[in-house]
Design an enzyme around this catalytic site. Structure first.
Site: not given
Ligand SMILES: *Cc1c(COP(=O)(O)O)cnc(C)c1O
Length: 409
Positions: A236, A272, A274, A310, A314, A341, A370
């Site tokens: 995250g 991790p 992203r 993305r 999003y 389209c 992603y």
């Molecule tokens: C998607 C996900 C992640 C990775 O999330 P990032 O935002 O890319 O770091 C880690 N753990 C779980 C369980 C996920 O679903």
């Protein structure tokens, strides 16, 4: 250090000018910097050095086999959410004892595979999943190490579509149900409860929600009095996509974690995605047309939402830069769009841009996470190629899908 940047008005990936790559590879294509990947992984590991965590790269954000192999060499484990991702992580040579299996809807086949391959942990998200894993383990005469995913009811102040830690989200178990399941598991004789896991969402740029989660876990551990062998804090961690957003302060987060693990014997796991992969790649695309209409300059690219979803999915912001920057500018409203389209096939709106012509090239930035993993064949378009740059060398790490392979059924 930034390995993808403008040098004397030419966009370079390490020591290679991006423009020179367009002579060798057909656009659109993804282009990665290996040094950036290494630098990100090392930065992450070093920031949390005192906690000595197991870093399990989240395979869903980028599952290119060459990328996974490189991460494996750096010492990474893997966080997988499907049988396909598990097999890919293993194919990359990642030790199953460094693999955690997450996900809210694992099938019997996926559970069997995870048990057979002896992954480190299966992170479960419901009581019925626990019952099923216990049953399958019994049939296979195995004891399975499991974790339970807690839904801490903490939101990450991120896009609603990528939030996973609020009580409104489908993920994990609330504190109450978590505690009940912990007790029930003691009676499931083929399960060994070893982990507690959380993952509250993606692209979180403030340390506050992470701090809150640590507090919730602390309270829960004190209440259940379980000595978890693994505390999986998920992923995250957010990056800076635009000038308005700033990257998560990793060292501050690391301080919180350092305090948190004092007097605990548990091994910390991170997942991790992203943070490790996003800024390692650009999507290089050719300008097919420039169309003026209703006070707008539409710059129509050969890349579309099927190549990079993305922005459409999003409303994500990805900066676009020309491969060759002009000292003059196009003045006015600019909209970068793709050929698909759909009106949502739009990458970015902005005021003014470097003067470009049809046939010139641009790079959509920060697409290593992603990006290709969300690509589709929509509009019967092939999945594009991926190129890896290392210093002054480049190589194809995934071929562009052939049109032939798309038209047979
Ligand atoms: C998607 C996900 C992640 C990775 O999330 P990032 O935002 O890319 O770091 C880690 N753990 C779980 C369980 C996920 O679903």
């Amino acid at each position: 250090m930034d390995y993808i940047k403008l040098r004397k008005n030419n966009l370079c990936v390490e020591n290679i000018s991006a423009l020179s790559l367009t002579k060798k590879y057909k656009t659109p294509f993804y282009c990665y910097s290996l040094s950036q990947l290494k630098s990100n992984f090392d930065n992450f590991s070093n920031s949390f050095k005192s906690a000595k965590p197991l870093v399990c790269f989240s395979v869903k954000c980028n599952s290119n086999l060459s990328i996974l192999k490189e991460l494996k060499k750096m010492g990474s484990g893997a966080d997988v959410v499907s049988a396909g991702e598990l097999l890919k992580a293993l194919r990359a040579g990642i030790n199953p004892k460094k693999i955690v299996f997450s996900g809210v809807g694992k099938t019997v086949e996926e559970i069997e595979l995870a048990i057979k391959k002896r992954v480190l942990l299966i992170n479960m998200e419901s009581e019925n999943e626990a019952i099923l894993i216990n049953k399958v383990s019994g049939k296979m005469s195995k004891t399975t190490s499991v974790g339970i995913r807690l839904n801490p009811n903490v939101t990450g102040k991120t896009n609603k579509k990528i939030s996973t830690g609020s009580k409104e989200d489908k993920f994990g178990l609330n504190k109450n149900d978590f505690t009940i399941l912990c007790k029930k598991i003691t009676k499931m004789k083929n399960l060994k409860l070893e982990g507690i896991s959380v993952h509250i969402g993606s692209q979180i740029t403030s340390t506050k929600p992470f701090k809150k989660v640590l507090n919730v876990i602390n309270k829960l551990i004190n209440k259940t009095k379980i000595n978890f062998k693994f505390i999986d804090l998920g992923g995250g961690m957010g990056i800076s996509y635009s000038n308005k957003e700033k990257e998560l302060n990793l060292s501050q987060y690391a301080e919180f974690v350092k305090k948190f693990i004092k007097n605990k014997k548990a091994k910390i796991i991170f997942e991790p995605g992203r943070f490790i992969a996003a800024n390692t790649s650009i999507l290089i695309s050719k300008i097919i047309y420039i169309k003026k209409s209703n006070n707008k300059n539409y710059i129509i690219l050969d890349a579309g939402m099927n190549d990079l979803m993305r922005p459409a999915l999003y409303n994500a912001h990805h900066k676009i830069i020309p491969l060759k920057k002009n000292s003059r500018s196009i003045i006015g409203n600019i909209e970068f769009v793709g050929p698909i389209c759909e009106s949502s096939d739009k990458f970015l709106s902005q005021r003014n841009f470097s003067k470009v012509r049809e046939g010139d090239y641009v790079a959509i930035t920060n697409v290593g996470a992603y990006g290709i993993s969300l690509a589709s064949n929509y509009n019967t378009r092939p999945i594009v190629a991926e190129i890896l740059v290392n210093g002054s060398k480049h190589k194809l790490i995934k071929k562009r899908q052939s049109l032939e392979s798309l038209i047979n059924n």
